[in-house]
Scaffold this motif. Structure first.
Motif, PDB file in Angstrom:
ATOM      1  N   THR A   1       0.821  -1.190   0.000  1.00  0.00           N
ATOM      2  CA  THR A   1       0.000   0.000   0.000  1.00  0.00           C
ATOM      3  C   THR A   1       0.867   1.256   0.000  1.00  0.00           C
ATOM      4  N   SER A   2       0.567   2.205  -0.892  1.00  0.00           N
ATOM      5  CA  SER A   2       1.325   3.453  -0.934  1.00  0.00           C
ATOM      6  C   SER A   2       1.041   4.266   0.315  1.00  0.00           C
ATOM      7  N   PRO A   3       2.044   4.965   0.840  1.00  0.00           N
ATOM      8  CA  PRO A   3       1.812   5.767   2.044  1.00  0.00           C
ATOM      9  C   PRO A   3       0.922   6.964   1.755  1.00  0.00           C
ATOM     10  N   ALA A   4       0.280   7.455   2.788  1.00  0.00           N
ATOM     11  CA  ALA A   4      -0.563   8.648   2.678  1.00  0.00           C
ATOM     12  C   ALA A   4       0.298   9.889   2.543  1.00  0.00           C
ATOM     13  N   ASP A   5      -0.233  10.880   1.879  1.00  0.00           N
ATOM     14  CA  ASP A   5       0.434  12.183   1.827  1.00  0.00           C
ATOM     15  C   ASP A   5       0.302  12.907   3.167  1.00  0.00           C
ATOM     16  N   THR A   6      -0.902  12.815   3.765  1.00  0.00           N
ATOM     17  CA  THR A   6      -1.174  13.526   5.011  1.00  0.00           C
ATOM     18  C   THR A   6      -2.017  12.635   5.920  1.00  0.00           C
ATOM     19  N   LEU A   7      -1.719  12.684   7.209  1.00  0.00           N
ATOM     20  CA  LEU A   7      -2.504  11.971   8.211  1.00  0.00           C
ATOM     21  C   LEU A   7      -2.993  12.983   9.236  1.00  0.00           C
ATOM     22  N   PHE A   8      -4.310  13.069   9.409  1.00  0.00           N
ATOM     23  CA  PHE A   8      -4.915  13.940  10.412  1.00  0.00           C
ATOM     24  C   PHE A   8      -5.245  13.107  11.644  1.00  0.00           C
ATOM     25  N   LEU A   9      -4.892  13.637  12.816  1.00  0.00           N
ATOM     26  CA  LEU A   9      -5.118  12.926  14.068  1.00  0.00           C
ATOM     27  C   LEU A   9      -5.845  13.836  15.049  1.00  0.00           C
ATOM     28  N   GLY A  10      -6.916  13.326  15.655  1.00  0.00           N
ATOM     29  CA  GLY A  10      -7.652  14.104  16.637  1.00  0.00           C
ATOM     30  C   GLY A  10      -9.133  13.817  16.543  1.00  0.00           C
ATOM     31  N   HIS A  11      -9.941  14.834  16.812  1.00  0.00           N
ATOM     32  CA  HIS A  11     -11.399  14.683  16.819  1.00  0.00           C
ATOM     33  C   HIS A  11     -11.926  14.993  15.418  1.00  0.00           C
TER      34      HIS A  11
ATOM     35  N   PRO B   1     -19.803   8.070  12.923  1.00  0.00           N
ATOM     36  CA  PRO B   1     -19.902   9.539  12.950  1.00  0.00           C
ATOM     37  C   PRO B   1     -18.633  10.248  13.397  1.00  0.00           C
ATOM     38  N   THR B   2     -17.800   9.617  14.196  1.00  0.00           N
ATOM     39  CA  THR B   2     -16.528  10.221  14.599  1.00  0.00           C
ATOM     40  C   THR B   2     -15.414   9.193  14.472  1.00  0.00           C
ATOM     41  N   VAL B   3     -14.231   9.672  14.132  1.00  0.00           N
ATOM     42  CA  VAL B   3     -13.030   8.827  14.071  1.00  0.00           C
ATOM     43  C   VAL B   3     -11.862   9.607  14.648  1.00  0.00           C
ATOM     44  N   GLN B   4     -10.756   8.900  14.824  1.00  0.00           N
ATOM     45  CA  GLN B   4      -9.557   9.503  15.409  1.00  0.00           C
ATOM     46  C   GLN B   4      -8.532   9.893  14.358  1.00  0.00           C
TER      47      GLN B   4
END
Length: 543
Positions: free
Chosen positions: A2-12, A21-24
């Motif tokens: 799997t190719s890596p992501a360009d950006t990873l968002f972490l939080g609410h 409805p919500t993820v981390q």
């Protein structure tokens, strides 16, 4: 592998997807969402070059979708050399006139002067200006004074001459030139005559200004967390302006364009250069005008008082009017319906809504349902029985909800009275009927501010702190849907935007807090901390 992501968002992260409805964590690659889940679930997508964005106390949501706005016009009517005389800036009519006089005194002879914001409902002491007034305010200069809602334009004799309009000029299709009892021009241009007149006035200030103001206009939308906006019923020159900006570099928001309905010309202009960013999606018609200038067609009269009779210039017991005879409106809509095109129609008065639903029903009977639902735009005086009829026909509404906040008090006290005022913009009735609605700003009439619309939906609060129609409140979840997934659905983008799911555009807004956790009266004050379009950060205020 799997190719890596360009950006990873972490939080609410709030997805607007019922199943989760919500993820981390949320991962983006090549401008689209590739995965959502926990940080552990997305760990395999993190590579050496993956950018990590820690949201901290902030909340990431789908970018707001503005289903009815005019970014091109928004740019045209703000900033020098146009002068802002809106009541929020200058509260009285006399003070607004004094501003016009001062500017005229300083201007060189023949210099074009333009002002925006005349407001009979909020400019204290306003009376409708006569041609003699306008000539007196600027005796040596062509003068244009636009109402705050852009449905009426007042011009003096020098501007009439500059525009080539005289007593023998026939009324503009879908609009008219005001005249006195002797048939002479009064200096007032109404509806399409006003739209076309002011476009020509703005053209006098040059194309360089238009391009610079359009770029700033689109940035304003982005600063408010809007990632997709319509331009609905575009003014002449808008498409060319957008193309120039598109060719100069990435745009800060996606655009979904609606051409103006007309009895002649192409059924809908083609657009083959915008890709995912700019698309032509439909046609807009104007069936009536605005209650604020008395051109919304009502089944019961406007109230009779100093404001309506002198400030707006209505006759006693006036009910307004349509821009076309109902049969002519049906003919106009049929022209596009037979092509299976997406049609949105400006309606404010309940009699106009009846006529427009008649036209839609006739077209559905002849041609079936189009790919995108027929829309009713603004819908201020809509009745509950009309919502039920629209639902039965598969017709949907886009509500200009912030009328309630900005003008709710005079709507109740000056225009319509308590009963009709309490039901104005009946979003609660639409929600109870199960309609998928959108809310909009109609910028440039108001600022493109989705959080203000969301707060108004939940509270029905006016600028004075009063509540206009408590029974028309909706839940925060319904309000969020109207500014995200349901608005995207109305624009034919439900599979691309409006919620956060794998495969959709990486279009986000980052807010200072979760709207579902904030007191209803504080929703509009939530700060926008970032806006991302196609995985690009187009606005940032990570304070």
């Amino acid at each position: 592998m799997t190719s890596p992501a360009d950006t990873l968002f972490l939080g609410h992260i709030v997805t607007m997807e019922p199943a989760r409805p919500t993820v981390q964590a949320l991962a983006v690659r090549d401008g689209r969402i590739v995965a959502l889940g926990s940080e552990a679930e997305l760990a395999p997508l993190v590579g050496a070059a993956t950018r990590r964005v820690d949201l901290g106390s902030r909340t990431l949501l789908p970018g707001f979708v503005e289903a009815h706005a005019h970014p091109y016009s928004f740019g045209r009517v703000f900033g020098d050399p146009l002068v802002n005389i809106r009541a929020s800036h200058i509260p009285s009519f006399d003070a607004a006139v004094a501003t016009i006089r001062r500017r005229a005194t300083k201007a060189a002879a023949g210099e074009v002067l333009a002002f925006v914001g005349l407001d009979a409902l909020r400019h204290v002491g306003m009376r409708e200006p006569t041609l003699a007034d306008l000539d007196d305010w600027a005796p040596n200069n062509p003068l244009a004074v636009y109402t705050f809602n852009f449905h009426a334009l007042f011009v003096n004799s020098l501007m009439l001459a500059r525009l080539g309009i005289d007593d023998d000029t026939p009324d503009f299709p879908g609009g008219r030139y005001g005249r006195d009892a002797q048939g002479r021009l009064s200096g007032k241009l109404i509806e399409f005559a006003a739209f076309q007149g002011f476009e020509r006035v703005c053209g006098l200030f040059g194309s360089d200004r238009a391009g610079a103001q359009l770029a700033e206009s689109m940035q304003m939308f982005a600063r408010h967390g809007i990632t997709t906006s319509s331009d609905i019923g575009m003014h002449e020159g808008a498409t060319a302006g957008y193309r120039r900006l598109f060719e100069q570099g990435p745009l800060p928001l996606r655009l979904r364009l609606f051409a103006r309905a007309a009895f002649d010309g192409p059924t809908m202009p083609t657009l083959d250069w915008g890709g995912d960013m700019v698309r032509m999606v439909g046609i807009k018609a104007w069936a009536d005008g605005s209650p604020f200038v008395g051109t919304a067609w009502l089944s019961r009269p406007y109230l009779n008082n100093e404001v309506t009779l002198k400030g707006i210039g209505l006759a006693p017991d006036d009910t307004g009017h349509m821009n076309f005879e109902p049969a002519r409106l049906t003919e106009l809509i049929d022209r596009y319906a037979r092509q299976g095109l997406h049609v949105a129609t400006h309606v404010q008065g309940d009699r106009t809504i009846d006529a427009t639903l008649d036209a839609y029903e006739a077209c559905i009977a002849k041609y079936g349902h189009p790919a995108l639902p027929y829309r009713l735009e603004h819908c201020g005086a809509m009745r509950d029985d009309q919502i039920e009829r629209a639902m039965a026909l598969g017709v949907v509404c886009s509500f200009f909800l912030v009328h309630v906040y900005h003008w709710g008090d005079p709507i109740r006290d000056v225009l319509l009275g308590a009963e009709r005022g309490g039901n104005y913009m009946p979003i609660g009735s639409a929600a109870r009927a199960g309609m998928r609605v959108s809310y909009h700003s109609d910028a440039p009439m108001t600022e493109p501010d989705p959080l203000r619309s969301i707060q108004t939906a939940v509270t029905r609060g006016t600028a004075s702190g009063a509540v206009l129609g408590e029974h028309q409140r909706v839940s925060i979840d319904a309000a969020l849907r109207a500014m995200t997934i349901d608005a995207a659905w109305q624009l034919g983008m439900e599979r691309e935007a409006g919620s956060l799911a794998a495969g959709k555009f990486a279009d986000f807004v980052i807010l200072g807090d979760d709207p579902r956790r904030v007191a209803p009266q504080d929703l509009a004050a939530i700060p926008v901390r970032g806006t991302w379009v196609g995985g690009r950060e187009v606005w940032s205020d990570f304070a």
